[in-house]
Design a protein around this motif. Structure first.
Motif, PDB file in Angstrom:
ATOM      1  N   GLU A  79       1.279  -1.296   0.427  1.00  0.00           N
ATOM      2  CA  GLU A  79      -0.044   0.056   0.051  1.00  0.00           C
ATOM      3  C   GLU A  79       1.044   1.499  -0.335  1.00  0.00           C
ATOM      4  O   GLU A  79       0.295   2.623  -0.385  1.00  0.00           O
ATOM      5  N   ASP A  80       2.206   0.903   0.158  1.00  0.00           N
ATOM      6  CA  ASP A  80       2.959   2.343   0.756  1.00  0.00           C
ATOM      7  C   ASP A  80       4.093   2.131   0.427  1.00  0.00           C
ATOM      8  O   ASP A  80       4.541   1.945   0.695  1.00  0.00           O
ATOM      9  N   PRO A  81       5.101   2.816  -1.141  1.00  0.00           N
ATOM     10  CA  PRO A  81       6.046   2.520  -2.231  1.00  0.00           C
ATOM     11  C   PRO A  81       7.292   3.201  -0.344  1.00  0.00           C
ATOM     12  O   PRO A  81       8.916   2.980  -1.255  1.00  0.00           O
ATOM     13  N   ASN A  82       6.514   4.074   0.433  1.00  0.00           N
ATOM     14  CA  ASN A  82       7.740   4.331   1.005  1.00  0.00           C
ATOM     15  C   ASN A  82       7.822   4.209   3.172  1.00  0.00           C
ATOM     16  O   ASN A  82       8.876   4.639   3.848  1.00  0.00           O
ATOM     17  N   THR A  83       7.041   3.019   2.564  1.00  0.00           N
ATOM     18  CA  THR A  83       7.237   2.224   3.801  1.00  0.00           C
ATOM     19  C   THR A  83       7.406   1.085   3.607  1.00  0.00           C
ATOM     20  O   THR A  83       7.648   0.323   2.780  1.00  0.00           O
ATOM     21  N   PHE A  84       8.271   0.934   5.316  1.00  0.00           N
ATOM     22  CA  PHE A  84       9.060  -0.823   5.411  1.00  0.00           C
ATOM     23  C   PHE A  84       8.930  -0.945   6.549  1.00  0.00           C
ATOM     24  O   PHE A  84       8.784  -0.298   7.691  1.00  0.00           O
TER      25      PHE A  84
ATOM     26  N   CYS B 216       9.672   6.679   5.683  1.00  0.00           N
ATOM     27  CA  CYS B 216      10.300   7.839   5.372  1.00  0.00           C
ATOM     28  C   CYS B 216       9.605   7.994   4.250  1.00  0.00           C
ATOM     29  O   CYS B 216       8.154   8.960   3.834  1.00  0.00           O
ATOM     30  N   GLN B 217      10.162  10.107   3.979  1.00  0.00           N
ATOM     31  CA  GLN B 217       9.279  11.062   3.022  1.00  0.00           C
ATOM     32  C   GLN B 217       9.841  10.562   2.080  1.00  0.00           C
ATOM     33  O   GLN B 217       9.180  10.915   0.739  1.00  0.00           O
ATOM     34  N   SER B 218      10.094   9.811   1.217  1.00  0.00           N
ATOM     35  CA  SER B 218      10.303   8.739   0.279  1.00  0.00           C
ATOM     36  C   SER B 218      11.227   7.825   0.275  1.00  0.00           C
ATOM     37  O   SER B 218      11.316   7.116   0.065  1.00  0.00           O
ATOM     38  N   GLU B 219      10.396   7.235  -1.330  1.00  0.00           N
ATOM     39  CA  GLU B 219      11.177   5.998  -1.359  1.00  0.00           C
ATOM     40  C   GLU B 219      12.652   5.578  -1.288  1.00  0.00           C
ATOM     41  O   GLU B 219      13.317   4.417  -1.318  1.00  0.00           O
TER      42      GLU B 219
ATOM     43  N   THR C 153      14.584   7.341   0.817  1.00  0.00           N
ATOM     44  CA  THR C 153      15.215   7.958   1.615  1.00  0.00           C
ATOM     45  C   THR C 153      14.721   6.080   2.642  1.00  0.00           C
ATOM     46  O   THR C 153      15.496   5.119   2.906  1.00  0.00           O
ATOM     47  N   LYS C 154      13.625   5.198   1.648  1.00  0.00           N
ATOM     48  CA  LYS C 154      13.223   4.113   2.917  1.00  0.00           C
ATOM     49  C   LYS C 154      14.508   2.718   1.803  1.00  0.00           C
ATOM     50  O   LYS C 154      14.677   2.612   2.579  1.00  0.00           O
ATOM     51  N   ASN C 155      14.455   3.671   0.559  1.00  0.00           N
ATOM     52  CA  ASN C 155      15.889   2.198   0.482  1.00  0.00           C
ATOM     53  C   ASN C 155      17.423   2.456   1.451  1.00  0.00           C
ATOM     54  O   ASN C 155      17.420   1.284   1.440  1.00  0.00           O
ATOM     55  N   GLU C 156      17.434   3.323   1.497  1.00  0.00           N
ATOM     56  CA  GLU C 156      18.659   3.656   2.013  1.00  0.00           C
ATOM     57  C   GLU C 156      18.853   2.965   3.577  1.00  0.00           C
ATOM     58  O   GLU C 156      19.514   2.129   3.896  1.00  0.00           O
ATOM     59  N   TRP C 157      17.519   3.290   4.217  1.00  0.00           N
ATOM     60  CA  TRP C 157      17.544   2.820   5.133  1.00  0.00           C
ATOM     61  C   TRP C 157      17.765   0.587   5.342  1.00  0.00           C
ATOM     62  O   TRP C 157      18.265   0.661   6.457  1.00  0.00           O
ATOM     63  N   VAL C 158      16.506   0.495   4.484  1.00  0.00           N
ATOM     64  CA  VAL C 158      16.903  -0.769   4.485  1.00  0.00           C
ATOM     65  C   VAL C 158      17.679  -1.609   3.890  1.00  0.00           C
ATOM     66  O   VAL C 158      18.311  -2.153   4.838  1.00  0.00           O
ATOM     67  N   ARG C 159      18.902  -0.755   3.031  1.00  0.00           N
ATOM     68  CA  ARG C 159      20.144  -1.279   3.140  1.00  0.00           C
ATOM     69  C   ARG C 159      21.164  -1.176   4.258  1.00  0.00           C
ATOM     70  O   ARG C 159      21.897  -1.435   4.312  1.00  0.00           O
ATOM     71  N   ALA C 160      20.945   0.380   4.869  1.00  0.00           N
ATOM     72  CA  ALA C 160      21.095   0.254   6.283  1.00  0.00           C
ATOM     73  C   ALA C 160      21.659  -0.921   6.806  1.00  0.00           C
ATOM     74  O   ALA C 160      21.930  -1.300   6.962  1.00  0.00           O
ATOM     75  N   ILE C 161      20.449  -0.871   7.373  1.00  0.00           N
ATOM     76  CA  ILE C 161      20.436  -2.202   8.167  1.00  0.00           C
ATOM     77  C   ILE C 161      20.235  -3.552   7.984  1.00  0.00           C
ATOM     78  O   ILE C 161      20.745  -4.175   8.375  1.00  0.00           O
ATOM     79  N   ASN C 162      19.796  -4.018   6.629  1.00  0.00           N
ATOM     80  CA  ASN C 162      20.653  -4.815   6.127  1.00  0.00           C
ATOM     81  C   ASN C 162      22.068  -5.846   5.986  1.00  0.00           C
ATOM     82  O   ASN C 162      22.833  -6.480   5.923  1.00  0.00           O
TER      83      ASN C 162
END
Length: 117
Positions: A46-51, A82-85, A87-96
């Motif tokens: 439902e939201d490309p900015n959410t993880f 997150c404010q943008s997709e 930014t979301k991808n950066e967070w997901v990458r960093a945590i992973n």
């Protein structure tokens, strides 16, 4: 809420208004969880900015910032928008990346332990 990644730990904080300095809000610690106890689901339909951050196996549900739903049963401990997709991808990458480093370190240590015995 604000999320920080610090020494293989996801730290959740909240902010409140600072009456003395309008542009400098107060930051308060809420909770934390080690990245070796989580997995990240980066695709939320439902939201490309959410993880989502899910607990692994029987990790105690310590972080309780999430929408009211039956998510506890599915293992969701955080749903972050997150404010943008990007930014979301950066967070997901960093945590992973942190998760991968910890697993690699654990594998190295366990193989060295076996060689010593």
């Amino acid at each position: 809420c604000h999320l920080f990644l610090f020494q293989q730990t996801v730290v959740l904080c909240r902010t409140s208004e600072n009456c003395e300095e309008q542009n400098n809000p107060h930051l308060y610690y809420v909770d934390h969880i080690s990245v070796n106890k989580v997995r990240v689901r980066d695709t939320i339909s439902e939201d490309p900015n959410t993880f989502e951050v899910h607990k692994l196996e029987r990790v105690k549900d310590r972080i309780t910032v999430m929408r009211e739903s039956s998510d506890c049963k599915s293992g969701v401990i955080m749903r972050l928008e997150c404010q943008s997709e990007e930014t979301k991808n950066e967070w997901v990458r960093a945590i992973n990346n942190e998760v991968k480093q910890l697993r690699s370190m654990a594998k190295t240590l366990s193989s060295q332990f076996i060689m010593i015995i």
